[in-house]
Scaffold this motif. Structure first.
Motif, PDB file in Angstrom:
ATOM      1  N   ARG A 118       0.886  -1.167   0.000  1.00  0.00           N
ATOM      2  CA  ARG A 118       0.000   0.000   0.000  1.00  0.00           C
ATOM      3  C   ARG A 118       0.925   1.219   0.000  1.00  0.00           C
ATOM      4  N   ILE A 119       0.913   1.952  -1.107  1.00  0.00           N
ATOM      5  CA  ILE A 119       1.817   3.078  -1.283  1.00  0.00           C
ATOM      6  C   ILE A 119       1.040   4.364  -1.094  1.00  0.00           C
ATOM      7  N   HIS A 120       1.515   5.184  -0.162  1.00  0.00           N
ATOM      8  CA  HIS A 120       0.920   6.483   0.155  1.00  0.00           C
ATOM      9  C   HIS A 120       1.869   7.571  -0.355  1.00  0.00           C
ATOM     10  N   ALA A 121       1.321   8.679  -0.837  1.00  0.00           N
ATOM     11  CA  ALA A 121       2.150   9.794  -1.298  1.00  0.00           C
ATOM     12  C   ALA A 121       1.526  11.112  -0.863  1.00  0.00           C
ATOM     13  N   ARG A 122       2.397  12.071  -0.541  1.00  0.00           N
ATOM     14  CA  ARG A 122       1.945  13.443  -0.307  1.00  0.00           C
ATOM     15  C   ARG A 122       3.069  14.394  -0.714  1.00  0.00           C
ATOM     16  N   GLY A 123       2.665  15.590  -1.171  1.00  0.00           N
ATOM     17  CA  GLY A 123       3.633  16.614  -1.553  1.00  0.00           C
ATOM     18  C   GLY A 123       4.024  16.600  -3.017  1.00  0.00           C
ATOM     19  N   ARG A 124       3.400  15.746  -3.829  1.00  0.00           N
ATOM     20  CA  ARG A 124       3.798  15.681  -5.243  1.00  0.00           C
ATOM     21  C   ARG A 124       3.437  16.946  -6.007  1.00  0.00           C
ATOM     22  N   ASP A 125       2.525  17.757  -5.490  1.00  0.00           N
ATOM     23  CA  ASP A 125       2.162  19.018  -6.156  1.00  0.00           C
ATOM     24  C   ASP A 125       3.062  20.186  -5.758  1.00  0.00           C
ATOM     25  N   THR A 126       3.962  19.993  -4.804  1.00  0.00           N
ATOM     26  CA  THR A 126       4.754  21.088  -4.242  1.00  0.00           C
ATOM     27  C   THR A 126       5.812  21.632  -5.195  1.00  0.00           C
ATOM     28  N   ALA A 127       6.524  20.750  -5.898  1.00  0.00           N
ATOM     29  CA  ALA A 127       7.646  21.190  -6.746  1.00  0.00           C
ATOM     30  C   ALA A 127       7.652  20.414  -8.063  1.00  0.00           C
ATOM     31  N   ILE A 128       6.514  20.394  -8.740  1.00  0.00           N
ATOM     32  CA  ILE A 128       6.378  19.605  -9.968  1.00  0.00           C
ATOM     33  C   ILE A 128       7.440  19.994 -10.992  1.00  0.00           C
ATOM     34  N   ASP A 129       8.115  18.982 -11.525  1.00  0.00           N
ATOM     35  CA  ASP A 129       9.148  19.105 -12.569  1.00  0.00           C
ATOM     36  C   ASP A 129      10.427  19.779 -12.093  1.00  0.00           C
ATOM     37  N   LEU A 130      10.569  20.041 -10.814  1.00  0.00           N
ATOM     38  CA  LEU A 130      11.751  20.738 -10.299  1.00  0.00           C
ATOM     39  C   LEU A 130      12.751  19.770  -9.673  1.00  0.00           C
ATOM     40  N   PRO A 132      14.279  20.244  -6.249  1.00  0.00           N
ATOM     41  CA  PRO A 132      14.429  21.028  -5.022  1.00  0.00           C
ATOM     42  C   PRO A 132      15.585  20.548  -4.146  1.00  0.00           C
ATOM     43  N   ASP A 133      16.171  21.478  -3.402  1.00  0.00           N
ATOM     44  CA  ASP A 133      17.246  21.139  -2.472  1.00  0.00           C
ATOM     45  C   ASP A 133      16.703  20.525  -1.188  1.00  0.00           C
ATOM     46  N   GLU A 134      15.468  20.876  -0.848  1.00  0.00           N
ATOM     47  CA  GLU A 134      14.872  20.347   0.379  1.00  0.00           C
ATOM     48  C   GLU A 134      13.864  19.249   0.025  1.00  0.00           C
ATOM     49  N   ILE A 135      13.495  18.455   1.009  1.00  0.00           N
ATOM     50  CA  ILE A 135      12.526  17.377   0.802  1.00  0.00           C
ATOM     51  C   ILE A 135      11.124  17.979   0.713  1.00  0.00           C
ATOM     52  N   THR A 136      10.428  17.648  -0.373  1.00  0.00           N
ATOM     53  CA  THR A 136       9.064  18.155  -0.571  1.00  0.00           C
ATOM     54  C   THR A 136       8.038  17.029  -0.684  1.00  0.00           C
ATOM     55  N   GLU A 137       8.526  15.797  -0.874  1.00  0.00           N
ATOM     56  CA  GLU A 137       7.611  14.666  -1.070  1.00  0.00           C
ATOM     57  C   GLU A 137       7.896  13.567  -0.063  1.00  0.00           C
ATOM     58  N   TYR A 138       6.799  12.943   0.381  1.00  0.00           N
ATOM     59  CA  TYR A 138       6.859  11.890   1.395  1.00  0.00           C
ATOM     60  C   TYR A 138       6.058  10.687   0.925  1.00  0.00           C
ATOM     61  N   TYR A 139       6.600   9.507   1.193  1.00  0.00           N
ATOM     62  CA  TYR A 139       5.962   8.257   0.802  1.00  0.00           C
ATOM     63  C   TYR A 139       5.969   7.308   1.990  1.00  0.00           C
ATOM     64  N   LEU A 140       4.877   6.583   2.153  1.00  0.00           N
ATOM     65  CA  LEU A 140       4.765   5.513   3.138  1.00  0.00           C
ATOM     66  C   LEU A 140       4.422   4.255   2.367  1.00  0.00           C
ATOM     67  N   ILE A 141       5.218   3.195   2.560  1.00  0.00           N
ATOM     68  CA  ILE A 141       4.943   1.909   1.932  1.00  0.00           C
ATOM     69  C   ILE A 141       4.662   0.909   3.045  1.00  0.00           C
ATOM     70  N   GLN A 142       3.416   0.465   3.120  1.00  0.00           N
ATOM     71  CA  GLN A 142       3.034  -0.587   4.055  1.00  0.00           C
ATOM     72  C   GLN A 142       3.065  -1.892   3.274  1.00  0.00           C
ATOM     73  N   VAL A 143       3.670  -2.939   3.837  1.00  0.00           N
ATOM     74  CA  VAL A 143       3.801  -4.205   3.110  1.00  0.00           C
ATOM     75  C   VAL A 143       3.452  -5.374   4.014  1.00  0.00           C
ATOM     76  N   TRP A 144       2.780  -6.384   3.440  1.00  0.00           N
ATOM     77  CA  TRP A 144       2.444  -7.600   4.168  1.00  0.00           C
ATOM     78  C   TRP A 144       2.323  -8.753   3.170  1.00  0.00           C
ATOM     79  N   PRO A 145       2.596  -9.989   3.622  1.00  0.00           N
ATOM     80  CA  PRO A 145       2.416 -11.142   2.737  1.00  0.00           C
ATOM     81  C   PRO A 145       0.934 -11.308   2.417  1.00  0.00           C
ATOM     82  N   ALA A 146       0.620 -11.525   1.135  1.00  0.00           N
ATOM     83  CA  ALA A 146      -0.781 -11.702   0.724  1.00  0.00           C
ATOM     84  C   ALA A 146      -0.819 -12.270  -0.683  1.00  0.00           C
ATOM     85  N   PRO A 147      -1.838 -13.086  -0.986  1.00  0.00           N
ATOM     86  CA  PRO A 147      -1.997 -13.593  -2.348  1.00  0.00           C
ATOM     87  C   PRO A 147      -2.197 -12.440  -3.327  1.00  0.00           C
TER      88      PRO A 147
END
Length: 167
Positions: A118-130, A132-147
């Motif tokens: 399960r991939i979560h994203a936020r901040g992708r609209d902050t610096a589109i196509d740039l 940046p020197d600072e972190i503008t995007e954050y991702y959370l990846i939740q993972v579990w065994p499953a068919p």
């Protein structure tokens, strides 16, 4: 909510609006076009996460679970679930052209087999196509065994994702 087996966080290098999730010993999954959900695609067995920034680093957190956890809250702009397969037990987050300074936890923590991400994203609209020197995007990846089962979109609210879905 299930107990987290392991937690890891680090910076992942992005080039050309992407970083990858793959298993070097074999395909991670059947093809899934990026236009389907605007966040992740699977082509030629490699999962690609699409970022708003062109080049730079993004902040990625990985949590491993024994079973499906509760999705992230409203702070996340996009949330998509996909099934991926690990041939070797080394399903990992990787930069497109640069290695990570410190490896994040392996996603296939239970060895070879099928996993749900399960991939979560936020901040992708902050610096589109740039680049940046600072972190503008954050991702959370939740993972579990499953068919394996089809991709699921839980949330789609950012403009960048909408532009990817229509391209």
């Amino acid at each position: 909510m299930s107990d987290q087996a392991e937690y890891g966080r680090g910076l992942v290098p992005v080039q050309y609006h992407q970083f990858q999730i793959n298993d070097e010993d074999g395909p991670a999954g059947p093809d899934l076009p990026r236009t389907h959900n605007g966040l992740i695609e699977v082509q030629d067995g490699i999962a690609t996460v699409h970022t708003g920034i062109h080049t730079g680093d993004v902040d990625v957190t990985i949590t491993q679970h024994a079973e499906a956890p509760t999705p992230g809250d409203a702070e996340w702009d996009e949330i998509v679930e996909v099934s991926l397969h690990s041939v070797s037990g080394e399903l990992m987050v990787r930069g497109l052209m640069d290695d990570l300074d410190e490896e994040l936890p392996v996603l296939s923590f239970d060895g070879p087999g099928d996993y749900r991400l399960r991939i979560h994203a936020r901040g992708r609209d902050t610096a589109i196509d740039l680049a940046p020197d600072e972190i503008t995007e954050y991702y959370l990846i939740q993972v579990w065994p499953a068919p394996r089962h089809g991709a699921s979109v839980l949330r789609q609210t950012d403009s960048y994702g909408a532009s990817v879905r229509t391209s």
